[in-house]
Write a protein that holds these residues in place. Sequence first.
Motif, PDB file in Angstrom:
ATOM      1  N   TRP A   1      11.642  -3.332   1.212  1.00 19.00           N
ATOM      2  CA  TRP A   1      11.393  -1.971   0.714  1.00 19.00           C
ATOM      3  C   TRP A   1      11.721  -1.964  -0.767  1.00 19.00           C
ATOM      4  O   TRP A   1      12.879  -2.065  -1.148  1.00 19.00           O
ATOM      5  CB  TRP A   1      12.286  -1.001   1.470  1.00 19.00           C
ATOM      6  CG  TRP A   1      12.131   0.450   1.103  1.00 19.00           C
ATOM      7  CD1 TRP A   1      11.265   0.999   0.186  1.00 19.00           C
ATOM      8  CD2 TRP A   1      12.879   1.542   1.646  1.00 19.00           C
ATOM      9  NE1 TRP A   1      11.423   2.360   0.126  1.00 19.00           N
ATOM     10  CE2 TRP A   1      12.413   2.724   1.010  1.00 19.00           C
ATOM     11  CE3 TRP A   1      13.890   1.645   2.601  1.00 19.00           C
ATOM     12  CZ2 TRP A   1      12.931   3.983   1.306  1.00 19.00           C
ATOM     13  CZ3 TRP A   1      14.399   2.898   2.888  1.00 19.00           C
ATOM     14  CH2 TRP A   1      13.922   4.054   2.254  1.00 19.00           C
ATOM     15  N   PRO A   2      10.711  -1.888  -1.659  1.00 18.43           N
ATOM     16  CA  PRO A   2      10.961  -1.927  -3.100  1.00 18.43           C
ATOM     17  C   PRO A   2      11.968  -0.862  -3.521  1.00 18.43           C
ATOM     18  O   PRO A   2      11.843   0.311  -3.155  1.00 18.43           O
ATOM     19  CB  PRO A   2       9.572  -1.653  -3.700  1.00 18.43           C
ATOM     20  CG  PRO A   2       8.620  -2.116  -2.651  1.00 18.43           C
ATOM     21  CD  PRO A   2       9.275  -1.779  -1.345  1.00 18.43           C
ATOM     22  N   GLY A   3      12.957  -1.292  -4.267  1.00 20.57           N
ATOM     23  CA  GLY A   3      13.990  -0.374  -4.708  1.00 20.57           C
ATOM     24  C   GLY A   3      15.294  -0.561  -3.957  1.00 20.57           C
ATOM     25  O   GLY A   3      16.347  -0.109  -4.393  1.00 20.57           O
TER      26      GLY A   3
ATOM     27  N   ILE B   1      13.926   6.911  -3.323  1.00 20.05           N
ATOM     28  CA  ILE B   1      14.589   7.076  -2.027  1.00 20.05           C
ATOM     29  C   ILE B   1      15.374   5.818  -1.666  1.00 20.05           C
ATOM     30  O   ILE B   1      16.529   5.887  -1.225  1.00 20.05           O
ATOM     31  CB  ILE B   1      13.558   7.393  -0.924  1.00 20.05           C
ATOM     32  CG1 ILE B   1      12.893   8.751  -1.196  1.00 20.05           C
ATOM     33  CG2 ILE B   1      14.220   7.393   0.455  1.00 20.05           C
ATOM     34  CD1 ILE B   1      11.715   9.042  -0.286  1.00 20.05           C
ATOM     35  N   SER B   2      14.757   4.659  -1.862  1.00 21.08           N
ATOM     36  CA  SER B   2      15.435   3.408  -1.498  1.00 21.08           C
ATOM     37  C   SER B   2      16.621   3.116  -2.413  1.00 21.08           C
ATOM     38  O   SER B   2      17.603   2.496  -1.980  1.00 21.08           O
ATOM     39  CB  SER B   2      14.442   2.233  -1.519  1.00 21.08           C
ATOM     40  OG  SER B   2      13.929   2.016  -2.823  1.00 21.08           O
TER      41      SER B   2
ATOM     42  N   ALA C   1      18.438   7.122 -10.022  1.00 21.81           N
ATOM     43  CA  ALA C   1      17.480   7.865  -9.197  1.00 21.81           C
ATOM     44  C   ALA C   1      17.354   9.307  -9.670  1.00 21.81           C
ATOM     45  O   ALA C   1      16.240   9.858  -9.748  1.00 21.81           O
ATOM     46  CB  ALA C   1      17.911   7.815  -7.734  1.00 21.81           C
ATOM     47  N   ALA C   2      18.481   9.915 -10.012  1.00 22.68           N
ATOM     48  CA  ALA C   2      18.452  11.307 -10.484  1.00 22.68           C
ATOM     49  C   ALA C   2      17.706  11.429 -11.807  1.00 22.68           C
ATOM     50  O   ALA C   2      16.888  12.345 -11.996  1.00 22.68           O
ATOM     51  CB  ALA C   2      19.885  11.821 -10.635  1.00 22.68           C
TER      52      ALA C   2
ATOM     53  N   GLU D   1       0.810  -1.220   0.000  1.00 23.91           N
ATOM     54  CA  GLU D   1       0.000   0.000   0.000  1.00 23.91           C
ATOM     55  C   GLU D   1       0.844   1.270   0.000  1.00 23.91           C
ATOM     56  O   GLU D   1       0.498   2.259  -0.660  1.00 23.91           O
ATOM     57  CB  GLU D   1      -0.928   0.009   1.221  1.00 23.91           C
ATOM     58  CG  GLU D   1      -1.861   1.215   1.270  1.00 23.91           C
ATOM     59  CD  GLU D   1      -2.801   1.169   2.455  1.00 23.91           C
ATOM     60  OE1 GLU D   1      -3.515   2.172   2.680  1.00 23.91           O
ATOM     61  OE2 GLU D   1      -2.817   0.145   3.171  1.00 23.91           O
ATOM     62  N   HIS D   2       1.972   1.248   0.700  1.00 28.70           N
ATOM     63  CA  HIS D   2       2.715   2.491   0.922  1.00 28.70           C
ATOM     64  C   HIS D   2       4.070   2.582   0.217  1.00 28.70           C
ATOM     65  O   HIS D   2       4.574   3.692   0.013  1.00 28.70           O
ATOM     66  CB  HIS D   2       2.935   2.699   2.429  1.00 28.70           C
ATOM     67  CG  HIS D   2       1.681   2.882   3.209  1.00 28.70           C
ATOM     68  ND1 HIS D   2       0.958   4.053   3.200  1.00 28.70           N
ATOM     69  CD2 HIS D   2       0.999   2.016   4.010  1.00 28.70           C
ATOM     70  CE1 HIS D   2      -0.100   3.922   3.980  1.00 28.70           C
ATOM     71  NE2 HIS D   2      -0.103   2.699   4.482  1.00 28.70           N
ATOM     72  N   LEU D   3       4.670   1.457  -0.144  1.00 24.94           N
ATOM     73  CA  LEU D   3       6.034   1.500  -0.666  1.00 24.94           C
ATOM     74  C   LEU D   3       6.162   1.191  -2.157  1.00 24.94           C
ATOM     75  O   LEU D   3       7.240   1.344  -2.721  1.00 24.94           O
ATOM     76  CB  LEU D   3       6.938   0.555   0.137  1.00 24.94           C
ATOM     77  CG  LEU D   3       7.102   0.876   1.624  1.00 24.94           C
ATOM     78  CD1 LEU D   3       8.069  -0.096   2.270  1.00 24.94           C
ATOM     79  CD2 LEU D   3       7.576   2.312   1.827  1.00 24.94           C
ATOM     80  N   PHE D   4       5.085   0.736  -2.795  1.00 27.88           N
ATOM     81  CA  PHE D   4       5.146   0.421  -4.223  1.00 27.88           C
ATOM     82  C   PHE D   4       4.802   1.657  -5.051  1.00 27.88           C
ATOM     83  O   PHE D   4       3.785   1.727  -5.720  1.00 27.88           O
ATOM     84  CB  PHE D   4       4.185  -0.733  -4.569  1.00 27.88           C
ATOM     85  CG  PHE D   4       4.807  -2.095  -4.448  1.00 27.88           C
ATOM     86  CD1 PHE D   4       5.240  -2.795  -5.564  1.00 27.88           C
ATOM     87  CD2 PHE D   4       4.973  -2.676  -3.205  1.00 27.88           C
ATOM     88  CE1 PHE D   4       5.815  -4.043  -5.441  1.00 27.88           C
ATOM     89  CE2 PHE D   4       5.541  -3.919  -3.069  1.00 27.88           C
ATOM     90  CZ  PHE D   4       5.975  -4.613  -4.191  1.00 27.88           C
TER      91      PHE D   4
END
Length: 265
Positions: free
Chosen positions: A160-162, A116-117, A256-257, A106-109
């Motif tokens: 934590w995905p990523g 961030i990860s 990420a950038a 619900e919150h990390l995908f």
Amino acid sequence: MSDFWSAIILGIVEGLTEFLPVSSTGHMILTGHLLGFTGEKAKTFEIVVQLGAVLAVLVLYWRRFVGFLNFKESFRSRGKINLIHMALAMLPAVVVGLAIHGWIKEHLFGPATVLISLVVGGVLILVAVKAKVRITAETMDDISYKQAFGIGLFQCLALWPGFSRSGSTISGGMLLGTSQKAAAEFTFLVSVPVMFGATGLDLYKSRDLLAMEDLGIFIAGLVASFVVAMIAVVTFLNIIKRLSLSWFAYYRFVLAAIFYIILFL
């Protein structure tokens, strides 16, 4: 672009990145947003398609897994990883994953949390490389029970995905005194039961979202992931003999950038 071709592309992305310390889930979430392949069904696909990569490891290390089936010899073996090593490495992620599975989906995908990860995981890799801990486990069979459990604790970060399963466990292994190659191979083996369990759980919880017409999409992604992962695993093991993991950390920062600019600016 049709969902079928999106599934092929995502399967290739999964196969290339599953066992690299760059996060396959993160790559698939970000790629899925670029392709417009999003939603609850896409989230389930991103987990299920990992089975293709797992099957590649099962094929490449089949002798190891057959050896584990001989329970008496497996537990008695000295100077060789056994089922106790596997159980110790799996336990932390299984417990934490079952406890917060719904919250994670619900919150990390999402792209923001993945970016961030990617950065945080890259920092962990650099810490592991710079720490230069004395190596006590040069090969996978030198890994102790204590190191196996410690690697399992680090694997919890991969929920934590990523963050990357291989990134967290290889970095953790290095901080606990294993070589890069030993930690990588142990990570590959442990990923098989962990990912089978995670996929089964996700399929069960997402069963109302799936339909027969989705079967072709899932199979296409699985096949693409399997074929590419077979090549990627062997290539990665050869690369880490000569290349520092820090390059993968820098890649994560650049990725990420780039995606921050594409998705948020």
